[in-house]
Write an enzyme that holds these catalytic residues in place. Sequence first.
Site, PDB file in Angstrom:
ATOM      1  N   LYS A  48       0.835  -1.221   0.000  1.00  0.00           N
ATOM      2  CA  LYS A  48       0.000   0.000   0.000  1.00  0.00           C
ATOM      3  C   LYS A  48       0.862   1.260   0.000  1.00  0.00           C
ATOM      4  CE  LYS A  48      -2.055  -1.115   3.859  1.00  0.00           C
ATOM      5  NZ  LYS A  48      -1.306  -2.367   4.110  1.00  0.00           N
ATOM      6  N   ARG A  94      -9.092   1.653   8.849  1.00  0.00           N
ATOM      7  CA  ARG A  94      -8.736   0.271   9.169  1.00  0.00           C
ATOM      8  C   ARG A  94      -9.847  -0.413   9.955  1.00  0.00           C
ATOM      9  NH1 ARG A  94      -2.821   1.023   9.087  1.00  0.00           N
ATOM     10  NH2 ARG A  94      -1.693  -0.886   9.507  1.00  0.00           N
ATOM     11  N   ARG A 151      11.658  -1.452  10.665  1.00  0.00           N
ATOM     12  CA  ARG A 151      10.627  -1.094  11.648  1.00  0.00           C
ATOM     13  C   ARG A 151      10.551  -2.152  12.749  1.00  0.00           C
ATOM     14  NH1 ARG A 151       5.273   0.506   8.291  1.00  0.00           N
ATOM     15  NH2 ARG A 151       4.365  -0.494  10.117  1.00  0.00           N
ATOM     16  N   ARG A 207      11.634  -5.521   4.670  1.00  0.00           N
ATOM     17  CA  ARG A 207      11.324  -4.098   4.445  1.00  0.00           C
ATOM     18  C   ARG A 207      12.345  -3.198   5.139  1.00  0.00           C
ATOM     19  NH1 ARG A 207       5.412  -1.720   5.381  1.00  0.00           N
ATOM     20  NH2 ARG A 207       5.592  -2.515   7.498  1.00  0.00           N
ATOM     21  N   ARG A 253      -0.205  -8.512  13.662  1.00  0.00           N
ATOM     22  CA  ARG A 253      -0.760  -7.506  12.740  1.00  0.00           C
ATOM     23  C   ARG A 253      -1.637  -8.161  11.680  1.00  0.00           C
ATOM     24  NH1 ARG A 253       4.397  -4.807  10.784  1.00  0.00           N
ATOM     25  NH2 ARG A 253       3.045  -3.518   9.493  1.00  0.00           N
TER      26      ARG A 253
HETATM   27  P1  ADP Z   1       2.245  -1.798   3.229  1.00  0.00           P
HETATM   28  O1  ADP Z   1       2.249  -0.295   3.137  1.00  0.00           O
HETATM   29  O2  ADP Z   1       1.036  -2.420   2.583  1.00  0.00           O
HETATM   30  O3  ADP Z   1       2.489  -2.310   4.620  1.00  0.00           O
HETATM   31  P2  ADP Z   1       4.792  -1.576   1.820  1.00  0.00           P
HETATM   32  O4  ADP Z   1       4.484  -0.704   0.656  1.00  0.00           O
HETATM   33  O5  ADP Z   1       5.521  -0.989   2.968  1.00  0.00           O
HETATM   34  O6  ADP Z   1       3.454  -2.331   2.331  1.00  0.00           O
HETATM   35  O7  ADP Z   1       5.599  -2.828   1.236  1.00  0.00           O
HETATM   36  C1  ADP Z   1       6.116  -3.839   2.122  1.00  0.00           C
HETATM   37  C2  ADP Z   1       7.480  -4.317   1.595  1.00  0.00           C
HETATM   38  O8  ADP Z   1       7.290  -5.027   0.366  1.00  0.00           O
HETATM   39  C3  ADP Z   1       8.466  -3.188   1.292  1.00  0.00           C
HETATM   40  O9  ADP Z   1       9.759  -3.641   1.643  1.00  0.00           O
HETATM   41  C4  ADP Z   1       8.360  -2.985  -0.235  1.00  0.00           C
HETATM   42  O10 ADP Z   1       9.592  -2.551  -0.804  1.00  0.00           O
HETATM   43  C5  ADP Z   1       8.029  -4.408  -0.707  1.00  0.00           C
HETATM   44  N1  ADP Z   1       7.116  -4.436  -1.849  1.00  0.00           N
HETATM   45  C6  ADP Z   1       6.072  -3.611  -2.112  1.00  0.00           C
HETATM   46  N2  ADP Z   1       5.437  -3.980  -3.245  1.00  0.00           N
HETATM   47  C7  ADP Z   1       6.089  -5.095  -3.713  1.00  0.00           C
HETATM   48  C8  ADP Z   1       5.911  -5.970  -4.849  1.00  0.00           C
HETATM   49  N3  ADP Z   1       4.924  -5.770  -5.737  1.00  0.00           N
HETATM   50  N4  ADP Z   1       6.770  -6.999  -4.980  1.00  0.00           N
HETATM   51  C9  ADP Z   1       7.770  -7.208  -4.073  1.00  0.00           C
HETATM   52  N5  ADP Z   1       7.984  -6.436  -2.994  1.00  0.00           N
HETATM   53  C10 ADP Z   1       7.164  -5.389  -2.811  1.00  0.00           C
HETATM   54  P1  AMP Z   2       1.277   0.991   9.145  1.00  0.00           P
HETATM   55  O1  AMP Z   2       2.420   1.931   8.927  1.00  0.00           O
HETATM   56  O2  AMP Z   2       0.078   1.341   8.301  1.00  0.00           O
HETATM   57  O3  AMP Z   2       1.688  -0.458   8.989  1.00  0.00           O
HETATM   58  O4  AMP Z   2       0.792   1.201  10.644  1.00  0.00           O
HETATM   59  C1  AMP Z   2       1.652   0.937  11.741  1.00  0.00           C
HETATM   60  C2  AMP Z   2       0.844   0.885  13.034  1.00  0.00           C
HETATM   61  O5  AMP Z   2       0.250   2.180  13.290  1.00  0.00           O
HETATM   62  C3  AMP Z   2      -0.322  -0.098  13.056  1.00  0.00           C
HETATM   63  O6  AMP Z   2       0.068  -1.430  13.367  1.00  0.00           O
HETATM   64  C4  AMP Z   2      -1.209   0.519  14.149  1.00  0.00           C
HETATM   65  O7  AMP Z   2      -0.698   0.260  15.444  1.00  0.00           O
HETATM   66  C5  AMP Z   2      -1.043   2.018  13.875  1.00  0.00           C
HETATM   67  N1  AMP Z   2      -2.050   2.494  12.896  1.00  0.00           N
HETATM   68  C6  AMP Z   2      -1.807   2.968  11.646  1.00  0.00           C
HETATM   69  N2  AMP Z   2      -2.946   3.311  11.039  1.00  0.00           N
HETATM   70  C7  AMP Z   2      -3.952   3.031  11.915  1.00  0.00           C
HETATM   71  C8  AMP Z   2      -5.377   3.115  11.849  1.00  0.00           C
HETATM   72  N3  AMP Z   2      -6.012   3.576  10.749  1.00  0.00           N
HETATM   73  N4  AMP Z   2      -6.091   2.739  12.938  1.00  0.00           N
HETATM   74  C9  AMP Z   2      -5.479   2.295  14.040  1.00  0.00           C
HETATM   75  N5  AMP Z   2      -4.151   2.138  14.162  1.00  0.00           N
HETATM   76  C10 AMP Z   2      -3.381   2.507  13.102  1.00  0.00           C
END
Ligand code: ADP
Ligand code: AMP
Length: 224
Positions: free
Chosen positions: A20, A95, A167, A134, A178
């Site tokens: 995302k 969420r 992270r 990541r 999660r």
């Molecule tokens: P989210 O925001 O849904 O938690 P991220 O955008 O942070 O996901 O992506 C999670 C990890 O996967 C990151 O390390 C990113 O570089 C990698 N990633 C994202 N999209 C792809 C893809 N299509 N194929 C492989 N790796 C990906």
């Molecule tokens: P993310 O960066 O989206 O993976 O979010 C990291 C963490 O932030 C999550 O695991 C939650 O603890 C908190 N968080 C982010 N967005 C929300 C949301 N919309 N509602 C509640 N908690 C959130």
Amino acid sequence: MDTSSKPLFMIMLGAPGAGKGTQARMLSEVLGLPQVSSGDIFRENLRNATPLGRLAKGYMDRGELVPDDVTIDMVMDRLSCPDCAGGAVLDGFPRTLAQADALRQALVAQDVRVSLAPLLEVSDDAVIGRLAGRRVCRDCQAMYHVVFSPPKVEGVCDKCGGQLYRRADDEPDTVRNRLFVYYKQTAPLVGYYFAHGVLVTIDGDRPIAAVQADLLSAVQAASV
Ligand code: ADP
Ligand code: AMP
């Protein structure tokens, strides 16, 4: 990309690690809309040790959701900034169904609706692998993956030279929680946005560029 003059609010849906943030950032650059990431706003508050950051920390460390009232106020505050008047790419919010309803009410008050809710479908095994590798830039929040999207120089951001970090909530135990929280509290939003006629399902188990291309086609289709 020309997306007509009506405000475009997009909600990125998908499990943690589905891509995302990666895709929201690209869309934000191409569409000229702000990326509104609730996770990034919480992390910024953590870094600055604000009362909100202190409140959110325990929930984030455990991989739980921060309570709705706090989260809704924080995101509505961000969406009320002038740069969001033309729309935004929301990533990580809503969420819960309560958050989705609050967003809907706030937009309806401005005679606006969510235009598009792309769901990035990725297998559970793949998201676990993605979160394990990541890496995020401390300065500009650019996203990398040690295998799928590595920086040119290990540990250094290609875009701004900032330091990359892992992270704390990407540790395997927290990731499992999660995912559990996602299925229990966030997955119902798929049905919610389907019922509102804006859900678009995208196979997220493909390279980043292929997912991008489908997202841009979906935006184009939603804008005509
Ligand atoms: P989210 O925001 O849904 O938690 P991220 O955008 O942070 O996901 O992506 C999670 C990890 O996967 C990151 O390390 C990113 O570089 C990698 N990633 C994202 N999209 C792809 C893809 N299509 N194929 C492989 N790796 C990906
Ligand atoms: P993310 O960066 O989206 O993976 O979010 C990291 C963490 O932030 C999550 O695991 C939650 O603890 C908190 N968080 C982010 N967005 C929300 C949301 N919309 N509602 C509640 N908690 C959130």
